[in-house]
Enzyme design. Sequence first.
Site, PDB file in Angstrom:
ATOM      1  N   HIS A  45      -2.485   2.898  -5.812  1.00 52.19           N
ATOM      2  CA  HIS A  45      -3.275   1.585  -5.521  1.00 52.19           C
ATOM      3  C   HIS A  45      -3.536   0.480  -6.731  1.00 52.19           C
ATOM      4  O   HIS A  45      -3.317  -0.522  -6.598  1.00 52.19           O
ATOM      5  CB  HIS A  45      -4.772   1.913  -4.963  1.00 52.19           C
ATOM      6  CG  HIS A  45      -4.832   0.855  -3.818  1.00 52.19           C
ATOM      7  ND1 HIS A  45      -4.347   0.550  -2.600  1.00 52.19           N
ATOM      8  CD2 HIS A  45      -5.986  -0.103  -3.710  1.00 52.19           C
ATOM      9  CE1 HIS A  45      -4.722  -0.301  -1.991  1.00 52.19           C
ATOM     10  NE2 HIS A  45      -5.845  -0.773  -2.779  1.00 52.19           N
TER      11      HIS A  45
ATOM     12  N   ARG B 247      -0.728  -2.057  -6.614  1.00 54.74           N
ATOM     13  CA  ARG B 247      -1.140  -2.939  -5.689  1.00 54.74           C
ATOM     14  C   ARG B 247      -1.958  -3.802  -6.476  1.00 54.74           C
ATOM     15  O   ARG B 247      -1.751  -5.354  -6.271  1.00 54.74           O
ATOM     16  CB  ARG B 247      -1.789  -2.445  -4.634  1.00 54.74           C
ATOM     17  CG  ARG B 247      -2.097  -3.606  -3.569  1.00 54.74           C
ATOM     18  CD  ARG B 247      -2.305  -2.822  -2.293  1.00 54.74           C
ATOM     19  NE  ARG B 247      -3.262  -3.675  -1.057  1.00 54.74           N
ATOM     20  CZ  ARG B 247      -2.274  -4.512  -0.447  1.00 54.74           C
ATOM     21  NH1 ARG B 247      -1.044  -4.572  -0.188  1.00 54.74           N
ATOM     22  NH2 ARG B 247      -3.156  -5.389   0.557  1.00 54.74           N
TER      23      ARG B 247
ATOM     24  N   HIS C 184      -3.566  -9.152   3.140  1.00 51.68           N
ATOM     25  CA  HIS C 184      -4.991  -9.027   3.266  1.00 51.68           C
ATOM     26  C   HIS C 184      -5.423  -9.958   4.700  1.00 51.68           C
ATOM     27  O   HIS C 184      -4.937 -10.922   4.781  1.00 51.68           O
ATOM     28  CB  HIS C 184      -5.705  -9.595   2.040  1.00 51.68           C
ATOM     29  CG  HIS C 184      -5.810  -8.693   1.128  1.00 51.68           C
ATOM     30  ND1 HIS C 184      -6.238  -7.388   1.352  1.00 51.68           N
ATOM     31  CD2 HIS C 184      -5.142  -8.717  -0.221  1.00 51.68           C
ATOM     32  CE1 HIS C 184      -6.194  -6.725   0.064  1.00 51.68           C
ATOM     33  NE2 HIS C 184      -5.669  -7.630  -0.860  1.00 51.68           N
TER      34      HIS C 184
ATOM     35  N   TYR D 217      -9.959 -10.398  -7.437  1.00 49.44           N
ATOM     36  CA  TYR D 217      -8.748 -10.796  -8.141  1.00 49.44           C
ATOM     37  C   TYR D 217      -8.797 -11.935  -8.684  1.00 49.44           C
ATOM     38  O   TYR D 217      -8.454 -12.218 -10.025  1.00 49.44           O
ATOM     39  CB  TYR D 217      -7.343 -10.560  -7.340  1.00 49.44           C
ATOM     40  CG  TYR D 217      -6.927  -9.305  -6.447  1.00 49.44           C
ATOM     41  CD1 TYR D 217      -6.993  -8.145  -7.231  1.00 49.44           C
ATOM     42  CD2 TYR D 217      -7.094  -9.121  -5.073  1.00 49.44           C
ATOM     43  CE1 TYR D 217      -6.862  -7.132  -6.642  1.00 49.44           C
ATOM     44  CE2 TYR D 217      -6.865  -7.939  -4.636  1.00 49.44           C
ATOM     45  CZ  TYR D 217      -6.682  -6.791  -5.345  1.00 49.44           C
ATOM     46  OH  TYR D 217      -6.591  -5.779  -4.855  1.00 49.44           O
TER      47      TYR D 217
ATOM     48  N   ARG E 259       0.879  -1.283   0.000  1.00 50.84           N
ATOM     49  CA  ARG E 259      -0.059  -0.097  -0.151  1.00 50.84           C
ATOM     50  C   ARG E 259       1.160   1.290  -0.125  1.00 50.84           C
ATOM     51  O   ARG E 259       2.058   1.131   0.609  1.00 50.84           O
ATOM     52  CB  ARG E 259      -0.865   0.256   1.257  1.00 50.84           C
ATOM     53  CG  ARG E 259      -1.861  -1.147   1.416  1.00 50.84           C
ATOM     54  CD  ARG E 259      -2.530  -1.110   2.649  1.00 50.84           C
ATOM     55  NE  ARG E 259      -3.605  -2.249   2.950  1.00 50.84           N
ATOM     56  CZ  ARG E 259      -3.251  -3.373   3.308  1.00 50.84           C
ATOM     57  NH1 ARG E 259      -2.077  -3.643   3.693  1.00 50.84           N
ATOM     58  NH2 ARG E 259      -4.279  -4.231   3.382  1.00 50.84           N
TER      59      ARG E 259
ATOM     60  N   LYS F  54      -2.037  -2.428   7.860  1.00 49.51           N
ATOM     61  CA  LYS F  54      -3.411  -2.019   8.279  1.00 49.51           C
ATOM     62  C   LYS F  54      -3.442  -2.752   9.937  1.00 49.51           C
ATOM     63  O   LYS F  54      -3.049  -3.716   9.856  1.00 49.51           O
ATOM     64  CB  LYS F  54      -4.649  -2.304   7.597  1.00 49.51           C
ATOM     65  CG  LYS F  54      -4.775  -1.380   6.459  1.00 49.51           C
ATOM     66  CD  LYS F  54      -5.919  -1.719   5.669  1.00 49.51           C
ATOM     67  CE  LYS F  54      -6.616  -0.693   4.435  1.00 49.51           C
ATOM     68  NZ  LYS F  54      -7.642  -1.037   4.068  1.00 49.51           N
TER      69      LYS F  54
END
Length: 345
Positions: A278, A281, A305, A314, A171, A193
């Site tokens: 992004h 990514r 994730h 994806y 990110r 995150k």
Amino acid sequence: MTTEDGGGPAWARLIPGPRDPLPAQVEQWLQWLAVERNRPWTTVRTYRQDVAKFVAFLSTTVDIRSPDLLEGLDRAVLRRYQLELAGVLPHPRTRARALVALRSFLNFAFDEGWTPTLLSRQVTIPRYVLGDPHPIHTEDVPRLLAALPRGNLRDLRDRALIYFLLSTGCRIAEACGLNRDDVRLEGFRVLGKGGRHRTVYCTAAALKAVRDYLRRRGLDEAPALWISVARADRPGGCTLPDNRLTPDGARRALTALRARVSGDPEAFRLLSALHSPHVARHTAATTLLEATNGDVRLVQEVLGHASLETLRIYTEITDRRKREAYRRLGDYLTEVAVGGDGARR
């Protein structure tokens, strides 16, 4: 209130930067987030940037140096801010993030007795629909990297950043949090995150691009890997110790890079697909899925994730590409068969 050219509210030009002081009440809230709530510094930095927009808005009507920043704040003022914020952050998802930060600040203000009512209830978070990511086609990635300019420090920084993001899948906030000594070919840690750390890797080509950029940058007192190259942040060509590129700065850098290559139609086309950090990514995710024959567990670990469900979109993209490839294969075999029959006749 709009700017003279109608390009948005006038206060958008007054938003405090990362090194500009904020009102005491805002700084107290940020300290509470960092110390008592133990939020990662990346989260605190993002919240700071988001609430800085609200401070700029208030600066047009109140003295933000006053001990009570929120005096006179009511529903009407908050509604006007939300309407004007749409001119600064047109994308509802980005605007929602900024308003979530404002809600947190107003909740803290009520708990501290700075406001007589819980004004956070007057902040409406816009709804938005998560759309499909639009990664760069795998075959276009080498062409994009080859088209990146490398004439000066700005070019080399942007080139290295794009190489890095496409290689690691980080990110942009994770990338901006790195220091210049962090990146190593054998792997390095990033803060993601939720305050979770993970190990990521980059390719040899990406590491070389980073080293080319650092070599041109030279030795300076800034520990950050990615710095702002704006004149205000490098007075006299000297990098200030606290110079660190922000995620917003990285997004603006991509926009400026597209403008610099606008004279080259092919480079502009390729860079237009990279309309935000992004996207890199997303591209890393789909490329890894294709390269690993759909190993979603591995890609989950690489990208950081929290759940496999996040990767579902994806895998749908790679499945569509596979179906399209098989369709083209079927068309090709049909054409060959028809051509072969005609030849035998």
